[in-house]
Scaffold this active site. Structure first.
Site, PDB file in Angstrom:
ATOM      1  N   ASP A 186      -2.530  -9.224  -5.722  1.00  0.00           N
ATOM      2  CA  ASP A 186      -2.053  -7.599  -4.909  1.00  0.00           C
ATOM      3  C   ASP A 186      -2.579  -6.461  -5.812  1.00  0.00           C
ATOM      4  O   ASP A 186      -3.298  -6.590  -6.321  1.00  0.00           O
ATOM      5  CB  ASP A 186      -0.766  -7.904  -5.240  1.00  0.00           C
ATOM      6  CG  ASP A 186       0.040  -6.967  -3.014  1.00  0.00           C
ATOM      7  OD1 ASP A 186      -0.303  -6.660  -2.490  1.00  0.00           O
ATOM      8  OD2 ASP A 186       1.376  -7.892  -2.766  1.00  0.00           O
TER       9      ASP A 186
ATOM     10  N   HIS B  31      -7.202  -9.757  -1.973  1.00  0.00           N
ATOM     11  CA  HIS B  31      -5.779  -9.211  -1.369  1.00  0.00           C
ATOM     12  C   HIS B  31      -5.764  -8.366  -2.462  1.00  0.00           C
ATOM     13  O   HIS B  31      -4.904  -9.020  -3.761  1.00  0.00           O
ATOM     14  CB  HIS B  31      -4.712 -10.007  -1.193  1.00  0.00           C
ATOM     15  CG  HIS B  31      -3.581  -9.317  -0.457  1.00  0.00           C
ATOM     16  ND1 HIS B  31      -3.724  -8.061   0.766  1.00  0.00           N
ATOM     17  CD2 HIS B  31      -3.324  -8.341  -0.907  1.00  0.00           C
ATOM     18  CE1 HIS B  31      -2.706  -7.419   0.715  1.00  0.00           C
ATOM     19  NE2 HIS B  31      -2.242  -7.488  -0.448  1.00  0.00           N
TER      20      HIS B  31
ATOM     21  N   HIS C  79      -4.604  -4.028  -3.873  1.00  0.00           N
ATOM     22  CA  HIS C  79      -4.930  -2.524  -3.236  1.00  0.00           C
ATOM     23  C   HIS C  79      -5.288  -2.159  -4.560  1.00  0.00           C
ATOM     24  O   HIS C  79      -4.140  -1.200  -5.512  1.00  0.00           O
ATOM     25  CB  HIS C  79      -3.472  -2.321  -2.717  1.00  0.00           C
ATOM     26  CG  HIS C  79      -2.373  -2.624  -2.022  1.00  0.00           C
ATOM     27  ND1 HIS C  79      -2.577  -2.826  -0.286  1.00  0.00           N
ATOM     28  CD2 HIS C  79      -1.870  -4.508  -2.050  1.00  0.00           C
ATOM     29  CE1 HIS C  79      -1.800  -3.603   0.114  1.00  0.00           C
ATOM     30  NE2 HIS C  79      -1.423  -4.540  -0.373  1.00  0.00           N
TER      31      HIS C  79
ATOM     32  N   GLU D 189      -6.429   0.058   6.314  1.00  0.00           N
ATOM     33  CA  GLU D 189      -5.331  -0.297   6.801  1.00  0.00           C
ATOM     34  C   GLU D 189      -4.650   0.604   8.012  1.00  0.00           C
ATOM     35  O   GLU D 189      -4.195   1.648   8.114  1.00  0.00           O
ATOM     36  CB  GLU D 189      -4.267  -0.442   5.426  1.00  0.00           C
ATOM     37  CG  GLU D 189      -3.060  -0.269   6.253  1.00  0.00           C
ATOM     38  CD  GLU D 189      -1.707  -0.857   4.285  1.00  0.00           C
ATOM     39  OE1 GLU D 189      -1.648  -1.406   4.763  1.00  0.00           O
ATOM     40  OE2 GLU D 189      -1.454   0.287   4.470  1.00  0.00           O
TER      41      GLU D 189
ATOM     42  N   GLU E 123       6.730 -11.908   3.985  1.00  0.00           N
ATOM     43  CA  GLU E 123       6.264 -12.073   2.578  1.00  0.00           C
ATOM     44  C   GLU E 123       8.240 -11.715   1.471  1.00  0.00           C
ATOM     45  O   GLU E 123       8.024 -12.643   1.211  1.00  0.00           O
ATOM     46  CB  GLU E 123       6.318 -10.797   1.983  1.00  0.00           C
ATOM     47  CG  GLU E 123       6.092 -10.438   0.037  1.00  0.00           C
ATOM     48  CD  GLU E 123       5.306  -8.494   0.430  1.00  0.00           C
ATOM     49  OE1 GLU E 123       5.522  -7.671   1.721  1.00  0.00           O
ATOM     50  OE2 GLU E 123       5.189  -8.512  -1.020  1.00  0.00           O
TER      51      GLU E 123
ATOM     52  N   HIS F 177      -0.100  -8.700   6.213  1.00  0.00           N
ATOM     53  CA  HIS F 177       1.095  -9.173   5.555  1.00  0.00           C
ATOM     54  C   HIS F 177       1.427 -10.107   6.415  1.00  0.00           C
ATOM     55  O   HIS F 177       1.776  -9.683   7.791  1.00  0.00           O
ATOM     56  CB  HIS F 177       1.962  -8.123   5.051  1.00  0.00           C
ATOM     57  CG  HIS F 177       0.304  -7.285   3.911  1.00  0.00           C
ATOM     58  ND1 HIS F 177       0.360  -5.799   3.607  1.00  0.00           N
ATOM     59  CD2 HIS F 177       0.503  -7.481   1.989  1.00  0.00           C
ATOM     60  CE1 HIS F 177      -0.614  -5.900   3.010  1.00  0.00           C
ATOM     61  NE2 HIS F 177      -0.080  -6.054   2.071  1.00  0.00           N
TER      62      HIS F 177
ATOM     63  N   HIS G 230      -0.853  -3.753   9.068  1.00  0.00           N
ATOM     64  CA  HIS G 230      -0.221  -3.679   7.443  1.00  0.00           C
ATOM     65  C   HIS G 230       0.549  -4.883   7.939  1.00  0.00           C
ATOM     66  O   HIS G 230       0.143  -6.129   6.841  1.00  0.00           O
ATOM     67  CB  HIS G 230       0.398  -2.646   7.734  1.00  0.00           C
ATOM     68  CG  HIS G 230       1.204  -2.494   6.313  1.00  0.00           C
ATOM     69  ND1 HIS G 230       2.589  -2.748   5.926  1.00  0.00           N
ATOM     70  CD2 HIS G 230       0.572  -2.736   4.955  1.00  0.00           C
ATOM     71  CE1 HIS G 230       3.197  -3.603   5.119  1.00  0.00           C
ATOM     72  NE2 HIS G 230       1.958  -3.173   4.267  1.00  0.00           N
TER      73      HIS G 230
HETATM   74  O1  MCF Z   1       1.873  -6.641  -0.939  1.00  0.00           O
HETATM   75  C1  MCF Z   1       2.305  -5.461  -1.422  1.00  0.00           C
HETATM   76  C2  MCF Z   1       3.382  -5.665  -0.696  1.00  0.00           C
HETATM   77  N1  MCF Z   1       3.763  -5.618   0.825  1.00  0.00           N
HETATM   78  C3  MCF Z   1       3.072  -5.077   1.414  1.00  0.00           C
HETATM   79  N2  MCF Z   1       2.727  -3.779   1.070  1.00  0.00           N
HETATM   80  C4  MCF Z   1       1.991  -2.868  -0.341  1.00  0.00           C
HETATM   81  C5  MCF Z   1       2.103  -4.299  -1.268  1.00  0.00           C
HETATM   82  N3  MCF Z   1       1.195  -3.880  -2.005  1.00  0.00           N
HETATM   83  C6  MCF Z   1       0.661  -2.156  -1.307  1.00  0.00           C
HETATM   84  N4  MCF Z   1       1.681  -2.207  -0.197  1.00  0.00           N
HETATM   85  C7  MCF Z   1       0.678  -0.311  -0.031  1.00  0.00           C
HETATM   86  C8  MCF Z   1       0.229  -0.962   1.951  1.00  0.00           C
HETATM   87  O2  MCF Z   1      -0.823  -1.082   1.641  1.00  0.00           O
HETATM   88  O3  MCF Z   1       2.638  -0.440   0.097  1.00  0.00           O
HETATM   89  C9  MCF Z   1       1.918   0.257   1.352  1.00  0.00           C
HETATM   90  C10 MCF Z   1       1.398   0.012   2.397  1.00  0.00           C
HETATM   91  O4  MCF Z   1       0.304   1.098   1.968  1.00  0.00           O
HETATM   92  C11 MCF Z   1       3.402  -0.306   1.930  1.00  0.00           C
HETATM   93  S1  MCF Z   1       4.375   0.982   3.630  1.00  0.00           S
HETATM   94  C12 MCF Z   1       5.114  -0.112   4.629  1.00  0.00           C
HETATM   95 FE    FE Z   2      -0.412  -6.392  -0.498  1.00  0.00          FE
END
Ligand code: MCF
Ligand code: FE
Length: 402
Positions: A308, A65, A67, A145, A211, A208, A183
């Site tokens: 992450d 996991h 990004h 996503e 969290e 996710h 998401h």
């Molecule tokens: O895992 C972490 C925290 N939780 C959710 N989203 C994200 C995280 N790091 C990046 N993200 C991205 C997610 O993929 O941030 C955006 C999304 O594109 C948040 S929009 C709800």
């Molecule tokens: Fe994430």
């Protein structure tokens, strides 16, 4: 590929029993063909190369996991509270993504490999990293996503997602799998989940889940800090589905859920079913104000560890996450904790992505690391690796040295 053999000082198999082998060589091409004494291997096979080393041989890391789109973040996003972080993501997303370029991506991908990660599950909301990943020496699961709660945007959201997903399918090859990420339960409309999961029915999906406390409150009673967030941005007063409805979508799918810090007893049952994994991202959780996951509540073979993105971490290296996790995990038996973490970062992580990798066993992919011989005694091997290895000396991905 011709066969090569390697004889390390010791092999850390990273199977569920934490087997350690001595005086054994491995024979490999892209896969591990045999594990035996070097003498027997030399008798049985014609070899193109024999490597002898004092290093320890162990499986490479998988990061299930990450990004990569937020690689440019250092101090832009707000830490300490999940919902405050989310507001800061909405505010700064475009500028952070604009700072992402091929050099930054390439540099980070190369560094990840140098630090021992050869397999990743990358969440992609725009597809900007897909080409660079497909050209890398990594084994990639790209999770395209999808999100969106607005009823009147359902069609345009889905059409854009479909286009992105289909476009990235051109990178599919034996080192690149094009997959779907839903998401989270709070950020997507159920109709979108249904349509997205119909686009591809067999591969691993990622989501996710639970969290933060804010997510728990919003999903349970449409309350908490996310209430203001949804009112501000979407003029919504109530969550659009229950967490049960959300989980039902994944019943028959191999799923990588991420976080799970605020999961309840009933939801936990899902991890007793086939092909469901939970990825713990302890540093991200700390930065976004969540409580630590109680690792002992989950089956060891279902619990992975991920970094992450740099949107909620300072490093994309699994070895750094392991160091943090070792210090943070509750319990006195530090050697046992270390063994579980090392198996989780190699074996369980790889299996969570459906990869035939992560242990040193016959027929597994030959993705392994040679690391300094840092151990004191066999019982402390995992602990010594986590504490003292910063970077492996050599990294092999599917039989090729990187
Ligand atoms: O895992 C972490 C925290 N939780 C959710 N989203 C994200 C995280 N790091 C990046 N993200 C991205 C997610 O993929 O941030 C955006 C999304 O594109 C948040 S929009 C709800
Ligand atoms: Fe994430």
């Amino acid at each position: 590929m011709p066969y090569k053999a390697i004889l390390p000082s010791l092999i850390c198999v990273c199977d569920s029993d934490f087997t350690i082998l001595t005086n054994k060589a491995i024979l490999f091409d892209e896969h591990i063909i045999d594990i035996d004494s070097l003498e027997n291997i030399q008798k049985k096979y014609k070899l193109s190369e024999v490597i002898k080393t004092d290093d320890i041989l162990m499986p490479s890391f998988t990061n299930p996991h990450i990004h990569l789109e937020f690689l440019a973040n250092k101090n832009t996003l707000e830490y300490g509270s999940f919902t405050k972080w989310l507001y800061s993501v909405i505010k700064n997303r475009d500028s952070l993504i604009n700072q992402l370029n091929d050099d930054l991506l390439k540099e980070n991908i190369q560094e990840m490999i140098r630090y021992g990660t050869t397999n990743i599950g990358a969440i992609s909301s725009m597809g900007l990293e897909a080409e660079m990943l497909s050209k890398s020496k990594m084994n990639v699961v790209l999770f395209n996503e999808i999100l969106g709660v607005s009823e009147n945007m359902l069609k345009s959201n889905f059409d854009l997602f479909k286009k992105r997903f289909e476009n990235n399918s051109k990178y599919e090859n034996k080192n690149f799998s094009n997959n779907i990420a839903i998401h989270s339960p709070y950020a997507i409309h159920p109709k979108l989940i249904e349509k997205a999961l119909l686009l591809e029915k067999n591969k691993v999906v990622s989501a996710h889940f639970m969290e933060s406390m804010d997510e728990r409150k919003w999903m349970d009673s449409s309350s908490g800090d996310l209430k203001r967030f949804f009112k501000d941005f979407f003029n919504i007063d109530k969550n659009i589905m229950s967490s049960e409805t959300f989980l039902d979508f994944f019943k028959s799918r191999h799923t990588v859920f991420v976080h799970g810090n605020y999961i309840n007893k009933k939801e936990m049952e899902i991890f007793k079913t086939k092909n469901k994994f939970l990825i713990n991202c302890p540093k991200s959780n700390k930065l976004l104000g969540s409580k630590a996951l109680i690792l002992s509540e989950f089956d060891k073979d279902k619990l992975g560890i991920g970094t992450d993105g740099l949107s909620s971490n300072t490093s994309v290296h699994i070895i750094d996450e392991l160091k943090y996790a070792l210090f943070m995990k509750k319990g006195k038996d530090i050697k046992k904790i270390a063994k579980e973490l090392l198996v989780s970062a190699t074996n369980v992580n790889a299996k969570s992505l459906g990869l035939n990798s992560g242990t040193i066993e016959k027929n597994e992919e030959a993705s392994f690391l040679l690391v300094d011989n840092v151990y004191n005694e066999k019982s402390s091997l995992a602990m010594d690796i986590i504490l003292h290895i910063m970077k492996p000396n050599k990294v092999y991905s599917k039989g090729n040295i990187c």
